[in-house]
Design a protein around this motif. Structure first.
Motif, PDB file in Angstrom:
ATOM      1  N   THR A 196       1.919   4.453   1.483  1.00  0.00           N
ATOM      2  CA  THR A 196       1.767   4.980   2.840  1.00  0.00           C
ATOM      3  C   THR A 196       1.033   6.307   2.857  1.00  0.00           C
ATOM      4  O   THR A 196       0.168   6.543   3.707  1.00  0.00           O
ATOM      5  N   TYR A 211      -4.543   0.123   6.988  1.00  0.00           N
ATOM      6  CA  TYR A 211      -3.180   0.562   6.704  1.00  0.00           C
ATOM      7  C   TYR A 211      -2.203   0.209   7.821  1.00  0.00           C
ATOM      8  O   TYR A 211      -1.002   0.075   7.587  1.00  0.00           O
ATOM      9  N   LYS A 267       0.842  -1.191   0.000  1.00  0.00           N
ATOM     10  CA  LYS A 267       0.000   0.000   0.000  1.00  0.00           C
ATOM     11  C   LYS A 267       0.884   1.250   0.000  1.00  0.00           C
ATOM     12  O   LYS A 267       1.968   1.243   0.576  1.00  0.00           O
ATOM     13  N   ALA A 310      -2.743   6.604   3.260  1.00  0.00           N
ATOM     14  CA  ALA A 310      -3.361   6.532   4.587  1.00  0.00           C
ATOM     15  C   ALA A 310      -3.735   7.942   5.039  1.00  0.00           C
ATOM     16  O   ALA A 310      -4.849   8.187   5.524  1.00  0.00           O
TER      17      ALA A 310
END
Length: 365
Positions: free
Chosen positions: A28, A60, A26, A31
């Motif tokens: 970062t 996350y 993912k 988030a």
């Protein structure tokens, strides 16, 4: 308190790279962006969908949210500043406190970080308010009351407030000084304004040595250009109706043509100063040293090797060529005077005398 300018606005998510997609990684920063978008979708932060925010924490992971700390703190500071915009006149509301607590929870900001952000923002807000109050050089009773109220609301202790005051007062004096010196001169009015501010705020003001020298030179230059010409006692014989306004130690130099240049100061001949002069191809040679008297009728130089008189009617122009004052005569060699100090003010005074109508008497050349 209504927040006038939205701090939270929609931010599109960043696309993952092929590598990130292959390994299920993912981004970062997304988030931070997704949490931001949840808050932006609500009328105000405290009305955000907390369950959605908690779900983003799970998706996350706390570490990803914490890694976006710089973005989160910037958002918190911006919202905090918007809450405090009119705090000198109003109280912070419970809604504002709820909003700030929601932002803290959403971005997992620690209490220690919140305290530091509150302190830094509080100092900047108080400094901004104080700067506005000082902009006219006066703090009214109403402004004092507002600043006191603001300091309490921002939870700033006396030491911090004193530090901010000292810094802003110094900035005010520096700005006043720079404005006064912008044209290279300092008038009595400009000097008086600075002194008034110092008295008003009980500032024990003094300049550093280099700054004081600049101030003194600027005051002398203003006096030479615009000040009242006050006669002084002179140890020379003056003509009828002649008044002496200034006396100063100077060196008398002249530019002479020469095939070679001598670089030793012991012989009083040097080519070091040639670059300062509008004429090249010669050497500057010191002819004499002594006292220059500036009167209402003439320049009188009393040197070790003799006396020279220059009626203003023979002078065309006076210009500065550091460290000299060049005297352009209507004929003959133009001398260069090297004063012990204040080359600009000496040049200005002589130019003023040349332009001043002194037709009370004529002197033989």
């Amino acid at each position: 308190m209504n927040v006038q300018q939205p701090v939270f606005t929609f931010k599109p998510l960043l696309k993952r790279s092929l590598f990130e997609k292959l390994f299920g990684l993912k981004k970062t920063e997304n988030a931070f962006r997704e949490i931001n978008n949840v808050i932006a979708a609500a009328p105000r932060p405290s009305l955000s969908d907390i369950e959605k925010i908690n779900e983003l924490h799970m998706r996350y992971g706390a570490n990803a949210v914490i890694q976006c700390r710089s973005h989160a703190l910037a958002q918190y500071r911006s919202y905090l500043k918007s809450c405090f915009r009119s705090l000198a006149h109003t109280e912070i509301s419970q809604q504002d406190l709820d909003d700030l607590q929601t932002i803290q929870h959403a971005y997992l900001i620690s209490d220690e970080e919140i305290y530091e952000q509150n302190l830094q923002v509080g100092k900047s807000i108080y400094q901004w308010a104080l700067k506005n109050a000082l902009s006219d050089g006066v703090i009214t009773d109403m402004e004092k009351a507002q600043l006191t109220h603001l300091g309490h609301q921002l939870n700033l202790d006396d030491d911090v407030i004193h530090q901010i005051y000292a810094k802003e007062l110094q900035c005010l004096l520096t700005a006043k000084l720079e404005a006064a010196l912008k044209d290279g001169e300092m008038s009595p009015e400009e000097e008086g304004e600075i002194e008034t501010i110092c008295r008003r705020f009980n500032i024990n003001h003094s300049y550093e040595i280099e700054t004081q020298a600049i101030v003194d030179a600027a005051k002398d230059l203003w006096q030479a250009k615009h000040g009242r010409l006050t006669p002084i006692e002179a140890d020379i014989a003056l003509k009828p109706r002649e008044e002496c306004y200034h006396a100063q130690q100077v060196e008398w130099w002249e530019l002479s043509q020469s095939r070679s240049r001598m670089h030793t100061r012991d012989s009083k001949t040097t080519s070091v100063f040639v670059d300062c002069c509008p004429i090249v191809g010669g050497t500057m040679k010191q002819i004499d040293a002594g006292t220059l008297y500036v009167t209402n009728m003439r320049l009188l130089f009393v040197g070790l090797n003799g006396t020279k008189t220059l009626p203003y009617t023979r002078l065309i122009n006076v210009s500065v060529h550091e460290p000299f004052v060049r005297l352009d005569k209507d004929s003959g060699r133009s001398p260069y005077l090297a004063p012990s100090k204040n080359v600009n003010s000496l040049s200005a005074l002589i130019n003023r005398m040349i332009a001043k109508p002194h037709r009370n008497s004529s002197l033989p050349e």
